[in-house]
Enzyme design. Structure first.
Site, short mmCIF file in Angstrom:
data_model
loop_
_atom_site.label_atom_id
_atom_site.label_comp_id
_atom_site.label_asym_id
_atom_site.label_seq_id
_atom_site.Cartn_x
_atom_site.Cartn_y
_atom_site.Cartn_z
N HIS A 63 -7.12 -2.19 -0.91
CA HIS A 63 -6.90 -0.75 -0.79
C HIS A 63 -8.22 -0.06 -0.57
O HIS A 63 -9.23 -0.46 -1.16
CB HIS A 63 -6.22 -0.20 -2.05
CG HIS A 63 -5.55 1.10 -1.83
ND1 HIS A 63 -6.22 2.29 -1.88
CD2 HIS A 63 -4.27 1.40 -1.48
CE1 HIS A 63 -5.37 3.26 -1.60
NE2 HIS A 63 -4.19 2.75 -1.35
N ASP A 80 2.55 -1.84 -1.83
CA ASP A 80 3.48 -2.49 -0.90
C ASP A 80 3.79 -3.94 -1.25
O ASP A 80 4.68 -4.53 -0.67
CB ASP A 80 2.91 -2.44 0.53
CG ASP A 80 2.92 -1.03 1.08
OD1 ASP A 80 3.85 -0.29 0.74
OD2 ASP A 80 1.99 -0.68 1.81
N1 CMC Z 1 -6.72 -9.89 3.20
C1 CMC Z 1 -7.91 -10.50 3.41
N2 CMC Z 1 -9.08 -9.86 3.45
C2 CMC Z 1 -9.05 -8.53 3.25
C3 CMC Z 1 -7.87 -7.82 3.01
C4 CMC Z 1 -6.67 -8.56 2.99
N3 CMC Z 1 -5.51 -7.95 2.77
N4 CMC Z 1 -8.15 -6.50 2.86
C5 CMC Z 1 -9.47 -6.39 2.99
N5 CMC Z 1 -10.03 -7.61 3.22
C6 CMC Z 1 -11.47 -7.91 3.35
C7 CMC Z 1 -12.00 -7.48 4.71
O1 CMC Z 1 -11.93 -8.53 5.66
C8 CMC Z 1 -13.42 -7.11 4.38
O2 CMC Z 1 -14.16 -8.30 4.23
P1 CMC Z 1 -15.73 -8.35 4.63
O3 CMC Z 1 -16.42 -7.43 3.66
O4 CMC Z 1 -16.11 -9.78 4.49
O5 CMC Z 1 -15.81 -7.86 6.06
C9 CMC Z 1 -13.31 -6.47 2.99
O6 CMC Z 1 -12.16 -7.08 2.41
C10 CMC Z 1 -13.14 -4.95 3.00
O7 CMC Z 1 -12.00 -4.65 3.81
P2 CMC Z 1 -11.90 -3.41 4.78
O8 CMC Z 1 -10.90 -3.72 5.85
O9 CMC Z 1 -13.27 -2.99 5.21
O10 CMC Z 1 -11.34 -2.33 3.79
P3 CMC Z 1 -10.65 -0.97 4.18
O11 CMC Z 1 -10.83 -0.07 3.02
O12 CMC Z 1 -11.12 -0.50 5.52
O13 CMC Z 1 -9.11 -1.36 4.36
C11 CMC Z 1 -6.85 -1.87 3.89
C12 CMC Z 1 -8.14 -1.18 3.39
C13 CMC Z 1 -5.71 -1.48 2.95
C14 CMC Z 1 -6.51 -1.35 5.29
C15 CMC Z 1 -7.05 -3.39 3.89
O14 CMC Z 1 -7.31 -3.85 2.59
C16 CMC Z 1 -5.88 -4.14 4.50
O15 CMC Z 1 -5.83 -4.32 5.72
N6 CMC Z 1 -4.88 -4.59 3.66
C17 CMC Z 1 -3.66 -5.21 4.16
C18 CMC Z 1 -2.70 -4.13 4.64
C19 CMC Z 1 -2.05 -3.38 3.50
O16 CMC Z 1 -1.60 -3.98 2.53
N7 CMC Z 1 -1.95 -2.06 3.65
C20 CMC Z 1 -1.28 -1.20 2.67
C21 CMC Z 1 -2.25 -0.31 1.96
S1 CMC Z 1 -1.55 0.43 0.48
C22 CMC Z 1 -0.30 1.47 1.03
C23 CMC Z 1 -0.83 2.64 1.74
O17 CMC Z 1 -1.32 3.55 1.09
O18 CMC Z 1 -0.74 2.66 2.97
#
Ligand code: CMC
Length: 428
Positions: free
Chosen positions: A307, A364
């Protein structure tokens, strides 16, 4: 504490006001920085940008706290109802008994959707994704109820639009589902409660009555409460940004619905179930999928994990996990997806990759398993999220308009070509 921050640029010091929220959050107000220095701030994905002040929802991602108008989410989920929470979010206070009765009656009396709107459904392919239909039909509401309202001047008219949205979106959502099944649409019934009515429109068949199970109604109501607002997330920011041009409320909400559909946002609940099914079909090897999620050469991510804001745990996920166990037990359902989900959570939470990045199950992760137990089909999961988030979007739109906030218009740093001369290839 000083109530200004100093920013030193090219040897010159600029004083910027510091703002502190009621929960102690601090922000540097850089609104005048460009006028004074020609600098802007750059923050791709708005990871550290406060787009607004807001008195609606507070969340502390480090401590895993979420509250609506000061009331902890745990208390609201346990004791309140979705419509009461909607009132709280939109109007700022819990309703009195009379206020609630009027609000509920006004909503109940407006659940019917114009027959001309009903015809729009015929234009969609039978298997149209209900989220696409929901976005299109909520946008169509702007055409059926055109009006440029100013919430500061037209209070009664504003409330009418708000009530209309809360009343009609479940009808449109259920119809979108029925349409995706090629089944006849069910009309709303005023004797039923908000969630009961939705479930009846979803599941009643001309051939068969639908018996409404109070446990299912309770579980659905709780899920809607947990989704009702989440401060400045992607879809809410979209609603605020679209609404800041003073477009119709319906159009702003439609923009939010489109934004919610994406797999990184509300679309994740559908993706979680699909991922769990894929793991089960592949023999249930949880470790293999944890390894895939960690592999930077593999685009696979653990859906329902991570998140932008929560870096400890998502309080909504905690409540939903407990509720998930209860609902499945009550309904006597043994869903292998729940077992795989628990194993996945356990494996991920003990893995250094997830620990270091503070990746925890989000709202989710378990919600899809409950939706499935309630009989809600997978392609409706994100629609359920939208129904829950609607009061939050409305509250945020109302707050933004009541404060007469300016049109949202971020800046950029241009990185393209510098000036070059046109090369004529004779197209004119
Ligand atoms: N699985 C594997 N690695 C992950 C995941 C995941 N679900 N989420 C983040 N990471 C890793 C990412 O690769 C990155 O690694 P590194 O630092 O080595 O590059 C690190 O964690 C930080 O991730 P980020 O993508 O920079 O973080 P963000 O804040 O931009 O993204 C997120 C947040 C929710 C989009 C992301 O965690 C994600 O894609 N999760 C899966 C989709 C999901 O479950 N979305 C629902 C969110 S909650 C409901 C809502 O409010 O929408």
């Amino acid at each position: 504490m000083s109530n200004t921050a100093q920013i030193i640029l090219e040897g010159k010091t600029y004083e910027m006001p510091v703002f502190e929220g009621t929960e102690g959050e601090k922000a540097i107000d850089i609104g005048k920085l460009r006028d004074q220095s020609s600098y802007i701030t750059l923050d791709s994905g708005y990871k550290n940008t406060g787009a607004t002040k807001s008195a609606i929802t507070f969340l502390d991602g480090e401590l895993g706290i979420l509250s609506y108008r000061g009331y902890p989410i745990e208390q609201l989920a346990e004791k309140s109802t979705f419509l009461e929470v909607a009132y709280l979010l939109i109007f700022g206070e819990l309703p009195t008994t009379e206020q609630f009765a009027t609000f509920k009656t006004n909503i109940t009396r407006r659940t019917l959707v114009n027959e001309d709107m009903r015809k729009i459904f015929d234009g969609f392919p039978v298997n149209a994704h209900p989220m696409g239909v929901l976005g299109a039909l909520s946008s169509a509401l702007a055409v059926f109820y055109p009006s440029q309202i100013d919430p500061n001047k037209d209070k009664a008219e504003t409330e009418l639009h708000i009530v209309r949205l809360l009343a009609k979106l479940p009808t449109i959502a259920a119809w979108a589902y029925k349409n995706s099944q090629g089944h006849p649409l069910n009309y709303p019934k005023n004797k039923l409660g908000y969630c009961e009515n939705f479930l009846n429109m979803m599941f009643a068949m001309p051939t068969e009555e639908y018996d409404i199970d109070p446990d299912i109604v309770d579980a659905l109501d709780k899920l809607l409460i947990l989704h009702a607002d989440h401060e400045q997330n992607c879809s809410t920011s979209t609603v605020r940004l679209a609404g800041s041009s003073q477009v119709s409320l319906y159009s702003a909400i439609s923009a939010g619905i489109s934004s919610l559909w994406g797999p990184l946002h509300g679309g994740a609940n559908q993706e979680v179930i699909e991922m769990l099914e894929e793991i089960i079909a592949d023999g249930g090897n949880v470790e293999k999928y944890v390894a895939k999620a960690k592999d930077k050469n593999d685009s696979f991510r653990l859906m329902g994990f991570g998140h932008r804001v929560y870096k400890n745990f998502d309080p909504r996920a905690k409540i939903i996990k407990v509720s998930c166990d209860k609902v499945l037990k009550k309904l006597g359902i043994n869903d292998p997806a729940l077992e795989v989900a628990k194993k996945l959570e356990e494996a991920a939470l003990t893995d250094p990759y997830f620990i270091e990045r503070k990746l925890y199950p989000n709202v989710d992760f378990y919600s899809g398993i409950i939706y499935r137990a309630l009989g809600i089909p997978t392609n409706m999961f994100t629609v359920m999220f939208a129904l829950g988030r609607l009061p939050g979007w409305i509250a945020q739109w109302k707050e933004m308009r009541e404060e007469n906030q300016p049109i949202g218009r971020p800046r950029q740093i241009y990185t393209g070509y510098t000036k070059r001369d046109y090369k004529d290839i004779g197209t004119r």
